[in-house]
Write a protein that holds these residues in place. Structure first.
Motif, short mmCIF file in Angstrom:
data_model
loop_
_atom_site.label_atom_id
_atom_site.label_comp_id
_atom_site.label_asym_id
_atom_site.label_seq_id
_atom_site.Cartn_x
_atom_site.Cartn_y
_atom_site.Cartn_z
N ARG A 139 0.86 -1.18 0.00
CA ARG A 139 0.00 0.00 0.00
C ARG A 139 0.89 1.23 0.00
NH1 ARG A 139 -3.87 -0.29 4.69
NH2 ARG A 139 -4.92 -1.74 3.28
N VAL A 140 0.49 2.27 -0.72
CA VAL A 140 1.29 3.48 -0.80
C VAL A 140 0.36 4.68 -0.87
CG1 VAL A 140 1.42 3.43 -3.33
CG2 VAL A 140 3.19 4.61 -2.04
N THR A 141 0.76 5.78 -0.22
CA THR A 141 -0.02 7.01 -0.31
C THR A 141 0.50 7.86 -1.45
OG1 THR A 141 1.42 8.27 1.17
CG2 THR A 141 -0.34 6.96 2.20
N ALA A 142 -0.32 8.82 -1.86
CA ALA A 142 0.12 9.71 -2.93
C ALA A 142 1.34 10.51 -2.49
CB ALA A 142 -1.02 10.65 -3.32
N GLN B 258 -7.98 3.54 -0.54
CA GLN B 258 -8.66 3.26 0.72
C GLN B 258 -8.54 4.51 1.58
OE1 GLN B 258 -7.44 -0.31 2.72
NE2 GLN B 258 -8.26 0.35 4.69
N PRO B 259 -9.65 5.21 1.82
CA PRO B 259 -9.60 6.47 2.56
C PRO B 259 -9.38 6.25 4.06
CG PRO B 259 -11.87 5.90 2.07
CD PRO B 259 -11.01 4.86 1.40
N GLY B 260 -9.14 7.36 4.76
CA GLY B 260 -9.03 7.32 6.21
C GLY B 260 -7.61 7.09 6.70
N ARG B 261 -7.47 7.08 8.05
CA ARG B 261 -6.16 6.86 8.66
C ARG B 261 -5.63 5.48 8.27
NH1 ARG B 261 -3.38 8.91 12.99
NH2 ARG B 261 -5.09 10.35 13.43
N GLY B 262 -4.37 5.45 7.89
CA GLY B 262 -3.77 4.18 7.49
C GLY B 262 -4.15 3.76 6.09
N GLY B 263 -4.85 4.66 5.36
CA GLY B 263 -5.29 4.31 4.02
C GLY B 263 -4.19 4.53 3.00
N GLY B 264 -4.56 4.50 1.74
CA GLY B 264 -3.61 4.66 0.65
C GLY B 264 -4.12 3.96 -0.59
#
Length: 314
Positions: free
Chosen positions: A18-21, A52-58
């Protein structure tokens, strides 16, 4: 290139899950907005990437999906290694990338792809010239182009001592016949700069977004067409022996057009250049082997050059 970034984003998601923008932007040295658009482009292309939104998302690959780049055909893999292989010995990063790509290819493609990487050597230096190296300024501008950072240029004008300063957005670099050009965005729109006339370059931390509709190859084609148009504003019709026509074409390149045969072993051709003097200077060395039918201004320049030579050497 955007294709490079999309593959890098996909491989990064494979490695991390999983990776965030923001993480992707930092890794690829682009803005967060650009990273987000790249992720959305992967999803739009049908690759199972979802946010996947929210805390810990990405952003993740659906169900842990993976790619081994087997979408490449055998001919595509060979073409890629033929193009990249000659540059690999002088580029450690490229050698590493090719090794990784080779491992990712299907086993049936690897032997031919590896052979293609070593099938061509490109030596850009002419006989008697020293070995050529890519100027460090080009490397700095490449990095600024990839990172999307504005650059403050000191640029030498055509007149001696003339210099201007400009803040530009580097959109792409082109190597044409060992002369480098920078295509950049300015406050007046797209402009082209010769790198050898850049006397100073300061890469700033100011980010920019390259226009979505900008494509370097298409933009450069437009520059070439405009430049060639300027280089062919004056034309002349000449008669020359058919066996010498290939040499004339070498002299004038795309600005030499065959008009037809004359019946006496000669052909009629049209040549072009920026000025009548330029055409005359290129034809003067041919002597009587070429005859200029028109225009009169080119014939006059040839007569003047001939008179000067007679006066000097008679």
């Amino acid at each position: 290139m955007r294709a490079d970034r999309l593959v890098a984003a996909l491989l990064l998601m494979q490695a991390r899950g999983r990776v965030t923008a923001a993480e992707l932007a930092e890794k690829l040295e682009v803005s967060v907005a650009t990273a987000r658009r790249d992720l959305e482009a992967l999803s739009s292309a049908g690759i199972p990437v979802y946010p996947q939104p929210g805390r810990g998302g990405g952003w993740s690959l659906l169900g842990g999906a993976r790619t081994d780049l087997t979408g490449l055909t055998s001919h595509e893999a060979q073409a890629l290694f033929l193009l990249a292989g000659p540059a690999a010995p002088d580029a450690p990063e490229l050698r590493s990338a090719l090794r990784k790509l080779l491992r990712a290819l299907p086993q049936t493609f690897r032997e031919e792809a590896e052979a293609a990487a070593g099938a061509v050597v490109v030596d850009p230096a002419r006989w008697g010239e020293p070995e050529k190296e890519r100027p460090e300024l080009v490397r700095a501008l490449q990095r600024a182009t990839v990172r999307r950072r504005r650059v403050r240029l000191g640029y030498a004008g055509r007149r001696a001592g003339e210099r201007t300063e400009r803040l530009v957005e580097p959109w792409g670099l082109v190597d044409k016949d060992d002369v480098w050009y920078l295509l950049a965005g300015t406050e007046h729109g797209q402009r082209t700069f010769r790198v050898d006339r850049i006397v100073a370059a300061e890469v700033t931390e100011e980010e920019f977004e390259r226009p979505d509709d900008f494509e370097l190859s298409r933009a450069w084609s437009g520059v070439v067409e405009e430049m060639e148009r300027r280089r062919s504003t004056v034309s002349a019709t000449v008669l020359i022996s058919a066996r010498l026509l290939p040499i004339l074409r070498d002299h004038f390149g795309r600005h030499c057009e065959t008009l037809g045969e004359t019946g006496d072993g000669r052909v009629r051709a049209r040549v072009a250049a920026p000025m009548a003097l330029t055409i005359a200077e290129q034809l003067a060395g041919w002597g009587a082997r070429v005859e200029v039918e028109e225009p009169d201004e080119v014939r006059a320049e040839l007569a003047r050059i001939g008179a000067e030579l007679v006066e000097r050497y008679a």
